[in-house]
Write a protein that holds these residues in place. Structure first.
Motif, PDB file in Angstrom:
ATOM      1  N   ARG A 185      62.437  42.378  39.148  1.00 23.24           N
ATOM      2  CA  ARG A 185      63.066  40.799  39.152  1.00 23.24           C
ATOM      3  C   ARG A 185      62.038  40.167  39.862  1.00 23.24           C
ATOM      4  NH1 ARG A 185      66.943  41.991  42.057  1.00 23.24           N
ATOM      5  NH2 ARG A 185      68.419  42.509  40.402  1.00 23.24           N
ATOM      6  N   TYR A 186      61.318  40.570  40.782  1.00 23.03           N
ATOM      7  CA  TYR A 186      60.367  39.861  41.550  1.00 23.03           C
ATOM      8  C   TYR A 186      58.914  39.555  40.692  1.00 23.03           C
ATOM      9  CZ  TYR A 186      56.612  38.474  44.909  1.00 23.03           C
ATOM     10  OH  TYR A 186      55.631  37.911  45.487  1.00 23.03           O
ATOM     11  N   ASP A 194      50.989  30.526  40.752  1.00 25.90           N
ATOM     12  CA  ASP A 194      49.683  31.474  41.011  1.00 25.90           C
ATOM     13  C   ASP A 194      49.527  31.726  42.470  1.00 25.90           C
ATOM     14  OD1 ASP A 194      48.538  30.313  38.742  1.00 25.90           O
ATOM     15  OD2 ASP A 194      47.877  28.364  39.250  1.00 25.90           O
ATOM     16  N   TYR A 195      50.462  31.236  43.212  1.00 20.81           N
ATOM     17  CA  TYR A 195      50.475  31.715  44.839  1.00 20.81           C
ATOM     18  C   TYR A 195      52.055  31.832  45.187  1.00 20.81           C
ATOM     19  CZ  TYR A 195      45.580  31.076  44.631  1.00 20.81           C
ATOM     20  OH  TYR A 195      44.131  31.088  44.510  1.00 20.81           O
ATOM     21  N   VAL A 196      52.490  32.717  46.089  1.00 20.20           N
ATOM     22  CA  VAL A 196      53.639  32.806  46.584  1.00 20.20           C
ATOM     23  C   VAL A 196      53.659  33.002  48.097  1.00 20.20           C
ATOM     24  CG1 VAL A 196      54.610  33.969  44.675  1.00 20.20           C
ATOM     25  CG2 VAL A 196      53.485  35.499  46.489  1.00 20.20           C
ATOM     26  N   TYR A 233      51.566  31.084  55.355  1.00 24.25           N
ATOM     27  CA  TYR A 233      50.514  31.232  54.463  1.00 24.25           C
ATOM     28  C   TYR A 233      50.982  31.805  53.201  1.00 24.25           C
ATOM     29  CZ  TYR A 233      47.501  30.696  58.316  1.00 24.25           C
ATOM     30  OH  TYR A 233      46.750  30.141  59.431  1.00 24.25           O
ATOM     31  N   LYS A 234      50.099  31.548  52.097  1.00 19.13           N
ATOM     32  CA  LYS A 234      50.393  32.001  50.763  1.00 19.13           C
ATOM     33  C   LYS A 234      49.325  33.032  50.225  1.00 19.13           C
ATOM     34  CE  LYS A 234      48.503  27.919  48.979  1.00 19.13           C
ATOM     35  NZ  LYS A 234      48.354  26.593  48.086  1.00 19.13           N
ATOM     36  N   ILE A 235      49.726  33.790  49.215  1.00 17.87           N
ATOM     37  CA  ILE A 235      48.954  34.718  48.706  1.00 17.87           C
ATOM     38  C   ILE A 235      49.292  34.997  47.021  1.00 17.87           C
ATOM     39  CG2 ILE A 235      50.631  36.554  49.120  1.00 17.87           C
ATOM     40  CD1 ILE A 235      48.126  38.318  49.566  1.00 17.87           C
ATOM     41  N   ALA A 236      48.080  35.201  46.166  1.00 24.61           N
ATOM     42  CA  ALA A 236      48.318  35.539  44.853  1.00 24.61           C
ATOM     43  C   ALA A 236      49.090  36.686  44.716  1.00 24.61           C
ATOM     44  CB  ALA A 236      46.885  35.671  44.162  1.00 24.61           C
ATOM     45  N   PRO A 237      50.045  36.789  43.925  1.00 21.65           N
ATOM     46  CA  PRO A 237      51.117  37.651  43.703  1.00 21.65           C
ATOM     47  C   PRO A 237      50.542  38.859  43.067  1.00 21.65           C
ATOM     48  CG  PRO A 237      51.623  36.239  42.090  1.00 21.65           C
ATOM     49  CD  PRO A 237      50.313  35.506  42.957  1.00 21.65           C
ATOM     50  N   LEU A 238      51.079  40.101  43.643  1.00 18.47           N
ATOM     51  CA  LEU A 238      50.667  41.482  43.106  1.00 18.47           C
ATOM     52  C   LEU A 238      49.192  41.841  43.165  1.00 18.47           C
ATOM     53  CD1 LEU A 238      52.837  41.035  39.765  1.00 18.47           C
ATOM     54  CD2 LEU A 238      53.583  41.798  41.755  1.00 18.47           C
ATOM     55  N   ILE A 239      48.961  41.244  44.206  1.00 17.74           N
ATOM     56  CA  ILE A 239      47.526  41.834  44.611  1.00 17.74           C
ATOM     57  C   ILE A 239      47.638  42.981  45.456  1.00 17.74           C
ATOM     58  CG2 ILE A 239      45.478  41.304  46.055  1.00 17.74           C
ATOM     59  CD1 ILE A 239      45.058  39.742  43.427  1.00 17.74           C
ATOM     60  N   LEU A 240      48.426  43.059  46.598  1.00 15.82           N
ATOM     61  CA  LEU A 240      48.507  44.440  47.432  1.00 15.82           C
ATOM     62  C   LEU A 240      49.048  45.321  46.723  1.00 15.82           C
ATOM     63  CD1 LEU A 240      49.613  42.138  50.411  1.00 15.82           C
ATOM     64  CD2 LEU A 240      47.357  42.606  49.929  1.00 15.82           C
ATOM     65  N   ILE A 241      50.156  45.320  45.979  1.00 17.00           N
ATOM     66  CA  ILE A 241      51.027  46.242  45.424  1.00 17.00           C
ATOM     67  C   ILE A 241      50.247  47.290  44.464  1.00 17.00           C
ATOM     68  CG2 ILE A 241      52.403  46.792  43.486  1.00 17.00           C
ATOM     69  CD1 ILE A 241      54.299  44.587  44.607  1.00 17.00           C
ATOM     70  N   VAL A 242      48.826  46.762  44.126  1.00 20.20           N
ATOM     71  CA  VAL A 242      48.216  47.563  42.856  1.00 20.20           C
ATOM     72  C   VAL A 242      47.451  48.509  43.741  1.00 20.20           C
ATOM     73  CG1 VAL A 242      46.188  47.513  41.565  1.00 20.20           C
ATOM     74  CG2 VAL A 242      47.897  45.706  41.387  1.00 20.20           C
ATOM     75  N   PHE A 243      46.991  48.057  45.078  1.00 17.46           N
ATOM     76  CA  PHE A 243      46.100  49.308  45.882  1.00 17.46           C
ATOM     77  C   PHE A 243      47.124  50.208  46.333  1.00 17.46           C
ATOM     78  CE2 PHE A 243      43.571  45.419  46.164  1.00 17.46           C
ATOM     79  CZ  PHE A 243      42.276  45.973  45.860  1.00 17.46           C
TER      80      PHE A 243
END
Length: 332
Positions: A185-186, A194-196, A233-243
Motif C-alpha cells: 500500500r505504501y 519524489d521525496y517522502v 527531513y525528507k528522503i527519496a522513497p524505497l532507497i533504504l528497503i532495497v539494501f
C-alpha cells in the motif's frame, strides 16, 4: 522565428549600443547622420545574426560564414564611403579615401561584433536551457523507469515466500499477507512523490523488517535499531528497503541456520547513515544475488538523486556482507 522576449532584448541592446556610439560630452545632441550610420550597422548585424549564423556558423560551414561576413563589411564600407558620406558630407572628404576606410572599419567592426556577439550569446543560453531541460527529462524518465521496477521486483520475491508458507499451511500466512499488504500500500499509493518524510520511510522499513523476519523464524537473529530520526527531513522513497531486502536474500541463500542480520539507522542533523550487515554461506548464485535488480537499481537512483551527496560502501569479507550508506538529506 524570433520570440517576444528576444525581440525586446534586441531592441534594448540596440538602444544602449546606439547611445554609447553617439554620445559625445562636447556635442551631446544626436545628429541625423549618426542615426543613419548606426541603422546601416544594425541592419548588417541583423543579416549576420539571423541569416549567416543559423545557416552557416551553427551548421559548421565556417568558410561560407566568414566569407559572408567579409562581403557584408565590404558592402557596408563602400556604402558609407561612396554613398552616405557623399550625401551627408558633400565636399568635405579628401580625394584619397583610404584613411576614411580605416576609420570606418574602426567604427563598424566593434559595433557589429557587439550586436552579433550578443545574438550568439543569446542563442547559446537558449541552447543550454534546452540541454538542461532535456537532461532533466531524461533523468526523470530514467527515475520513473527505475521506480517502476521496484514494485514488481518486491512483489515477485514476497509472493514466492508467501507461496511456500501457503503450501505448508503455516499459521503465519495471514500475518505475512497483512504485513505485505501494508508495505505494498505504501509503495503503490504513498510514495508517488519524489521525496517522502523520513519518519514515514523509516516506519515502512520497520514494517518490511517485520515481514522479512517471519521468513527466518528460528533460523537466526535479526537486530534493528534506529536513533534520533527527525521528521522534518525528507528522503527519496524505497532507497533504504532495497539494501535491507538484499541482506535477507543474501543471508538465506544456501544458509538454513545461524543467520545474523544487523541493521541500524542513525541521523546526525541532515546526514543519515544506514548500516546493514549480514552473514552468508558462499554459493554458486551469490554473484547474481549481490548484483540483482534491486541493488543495481538503487545505485543508479542514488547517482541521479544524490549526486555528490552520498557515500556507499559495500564490503564482502570472511562470509560477512556489509553495506554502509551515508546520505545528505534536505528539510521538508
Amino acid at each position: 522565428m524570433i520570440s517576444r522576449k528576444e525581440f525586446f532584448f534586441q531592441i534594448i541592446l540596440h538602444l544602449l549600443v546606439f547611445l554609447f556610439y553617439s554620445y559625445d560630452r562636447r556635442h551631446p545632441e544626436i545628429d541625423a547622420s549618426e542615426v543613419i550610420f548606426f541603422l546601416s550597422y544594425a541592419l548588417a548585424s541583423v543579416v549576420i545574426a539571423y541569416y549567416l549564423m543559423p545557416r552557416f556558423l551553427y551548421q559548421k560551414r565556417y568558410l561560407l560564414f566568414f566569407t559572408g561576413v567579409l562581403v557584408i563589411i565590404t558592402v557596408l564600407i563602400l556604402l558609407e564611403e561612396l554613398v552616405l558620406e557623399q550625401i551627408l558630407f558633400p565636399g568635405t572628404r579628401r580625394a584619397s579615401r583610404f584613411p576614411g576606410v580605416f576609420y570606418s572599419l574602426a567604427k563598424v567592426i566593434p559595433i557589429m561584433a557587439i550586436l552579433s556577439g550578443f545574438k550568439f550569446a543569446w542563442d547559446a543560453l537558449q541552447k543550454q536551457s534546452q540541454i538542461d531541460e532535456l537532461k532533466s527529462a531524461v533523468k526523470e524518465s530514467e527515475l520513473q523507469f527505475l521506480r517502476s521496477q521496484i514494485n514488481p521486483h518486491f512483489l515477485f520475491n514476497n509472493l514466492n515466500n508467501l507461496y511456500s508458507y501457503a503450501l505448508e499451511n503455516s499459521p503465519k500466512t495471514p500475518e505475512i499477507i497483512l504485513e505485505m499488504s501494508g508495505v505494498l500500500r505504501y509503495m503503490l499509493y504513498e510514495c508517488k512523490e519524489d521525496y517522502v518524510p523520513l519518519k514515514k520511510e523509516v516506519d515502512q522499513v520497520e514494517n518490511f523488517i517485520k515481514l522479512s523476519k517471519l521468513q527466518i523464524e528460528e533460523r537466526g537473529k535479526v537486530r534493528f535499531t534506529s536513533e534520533k530520526i527527525r521528521s522534518e527531513y525528507k528522503i527519496a522513497p524505497l532507497i533504504l528497503i532495497v539494501f535491507i531486502e538484499n541482506a535477507f536474500k543474501h543471508s538465506q541463500s544456501g544458509q538454513s541456520s545461524d543467520i545474523e542480520i544487523d541493521i541500524s539507522l542513525r541521523q546526525d542533523k541532515h546526514k543519515l547513515e544506514l548500516s546493514c550487515e549480514n552473514n552468508f554461506i558462499p554459493s554458486t548464485d551469490m554473484e547474481s544475488i549481490a548484483k540483482g535488480i534491486g541493488l543495481e537499481n538503487v545505485k543508479k537512483r542514488l547517482q541521479l538523486l544524490y549526486p555528490g551527496k552520498h557515500e556507499l560502501e559495500i564490503i564482502e569479507k570472511n562470509n560477512q556482507f556489509k553495506v554502509t550508506l551515508t546520505m545528505e538529506l534536505e528539510k521538508s
